[in-house]
Design an enzyme around this catalytic site. Structure first.
Site, PDB file in Angstrom:
ATOM      1  N   GLY A 113       0.832  -1.191   0.000  1.00 34.23           N
ATOM      2  CA  GLY A 113       0.000   0.000   0.000  1.00 34.23           C
ATOM      3  C   GLY A 113       0.871   1.247   0.000  1.00 34.23           C
ATOM      4  O   GLY A 113       2.033   1.208   0.422  1.00 34.23           O
ATOM      5  N   CYS A 114       0.326   2.360  -0.465  1.00 41.74           N
ATOM      6  CA  CYS A 114       1.143   3.573  -0.589  1.00 41.74           C
ATOM      7  C   CYS A 114       1.591   4.084   0.775  1.00 41.74           C
ATOM      8  O   CYS A 114       2.796   4.240   1.031  1.00 41.74           O
ATOM      9  CB  CYS A 114       0.393   4.635  -1.377  1.00 41.74           C
ATOM     10  SG  CYS A 114      -1.250   5.058  -0.760  1.00 41.74           S
ATOM     11  N   HIS A 115       0.662   4.361   1.692  1.00 46.62           N
ATOM     12  CA  HIS A 115       1.049   4.831   3.027  1.00 46.62           C
ATOM     13  C   HIS A 115       1.949   3.802   3.711  1.00 46.62           C
ATOM     14  O   HIS A 115       2.939   4.151   4.362  1.00 46.62           O
ATOM     15  CB  HIS A 115      -0.184   5.046   3.902  1.00 46.62           C
ATOM     16  CG  HIS A 115      -1.107   6.117   3.436  1.00 46.62           C
ATOM     17  ND1 HIS A 115      -0.801   7.462   3.517  1.00 46.62           N
ATOM     18  CD2 HIS A 115      -2.352   6.045   2.896  1.00 46.62           C
ATOM     19  CE1 HIS A 115      -1.820   8.178   3.056  1.00 46.62           C
ATOM     20  NE2 HIS A 115      -2.770   7.342   2.675  1.00 46.62           N
TER      21      HIS A 115
END
Length: 307
Positions: A113-115
């Site tokens: 995931g990005c975060h």
């Protein structure tokens, strides 16, 4: 020639992957017409014909797509949340210890995931070397451009007459049940989910993840953290720098349009800031997926990426 199929090529991540791959001469893209894009049998045939399939779908659709694959030679890179903590799937962050080799030999890769990418890049090495304990109770703040919300959010931010509240940063994930939390804790080996505060701001792309620490939360000094990062990130698309400060500021947009990540350490000996900056659509999504594909193909992992 390696055959590639992108299931979900109409979404933000899928489109970015498609745009990046269509000019590569070592790949053949399997395409479905608009009429067949959601046809189950057409997707089944495309998935099983591919050497590598990217899944750029909602979680339930990604799980369904995997169920359609019976060709043992088809490798899958799933950009959804569905398989990031699932048994049998390799977490696709090759800069973490031992994972590049496992990715190269895997047929099931879960794109981070990005975060979570920023959090994991900052925390996992420090847990591994004992500077942060597995029992640590951490907090993370993350600011992202609105493209991270996909087509719907992009349309909301770029539409005429948008809500004036969109003109300022907006915090979300208020229930502390953000979908990235399970991978953030599992991949880092933490016993407790972090307090996570994501914020979307009115700019297109770029991400900055910050993990604050007090001195008594670490085993060692600030220099030990810097030395650990410098030693850990010798290869790949994550780089440590001591010189990230921009006149007392750190812009979340610095790495917009890029596919690498910069990490740095700010603060002082008593209150420490661990910071990762990257593009939520790059190292936080499509760029990471292509990096994983390159590793599977045995070519330069930065091939076709902006680093």
């Amino acid at each position: 020639m390696t055959k590639i199929f992108i299931d979900g090529s109409a979404g933000t991540t899928g489109l970015r992957i498609y745009e990046r791959l269509e000019s590569r001469h070592d790949l053949e893209l399997i395409r479905l017409t608009e009429e067949l894009r959601k046809d189950t049998e057409a997707r089944r045939e495309a998935l099983n014909s591919a050497d590598i399939a990217f899944l750029c779908l909602p979680d339930a659709a990604a799980i369904e797509a995997v169920s359609l694959i019976d060709n043992p030679a088809t490798a899958v890179i799933d950009t959804s949340t569905a398989h990031r903590t699932a048994d049998g799937w390799e977490y696709g962050f090759p800069e973490l210890c031992g994972r590049r080799e496992r990715i190269a030999g895997s047929k099931r890769i879960a794109n981070p995931g990005c975060h979570a990418s920023g959090f994991v890049a900052l925390v996992e090495p420090l847990v591994r070397c004992g500077i942060i304990t597995e029992s640590a109770k951490l907090t993370a703040h993350s600011i992202t451009g609105y493209s991270g919300g996909g087509k719907k959010m992009i349309a909301e931010y770029e539409g005429d007459g948008r809500d004036p509240l969109f003109d300022a940063p907006r915090q979300y994930g208020l229930t502390q049940k953000h979908k990235h939390l399970p991978e953030m804790s599992k991949i880092c080996g933490l016993e407790t989910l972090p307090v996570f505060c994501p914020i979307v701001a009115p700019y297109y792309a770029g991400m900055e993840v910050t993990v604050p620490l007090f001195r008594d939360e670490i085993c060692g000094k600030v220099q030990d953290i810097k030395d650990a990062y410098r030693d850990y990130y010798k290869n790949g698309l994550v780089k440590f720098t001591d010189e990230a400060d921009e006149g007392g500021f750190l812009s979340a947009g610095k790495f917009s349009g890029r596919d690498d990540m910069e990490i740095t350490v700010c603060g002082n000996e008593e209150r420490i800031l661990l910071v990762a900056r990257f593009d939520n659509l790059g190292k936080g999504a499509s760029g990471a997926a292509i990096q994983n594909m390159n590793i599977l193909l045995g070519c330069d992992e930065a091939e076709g990426l902006n680093v």
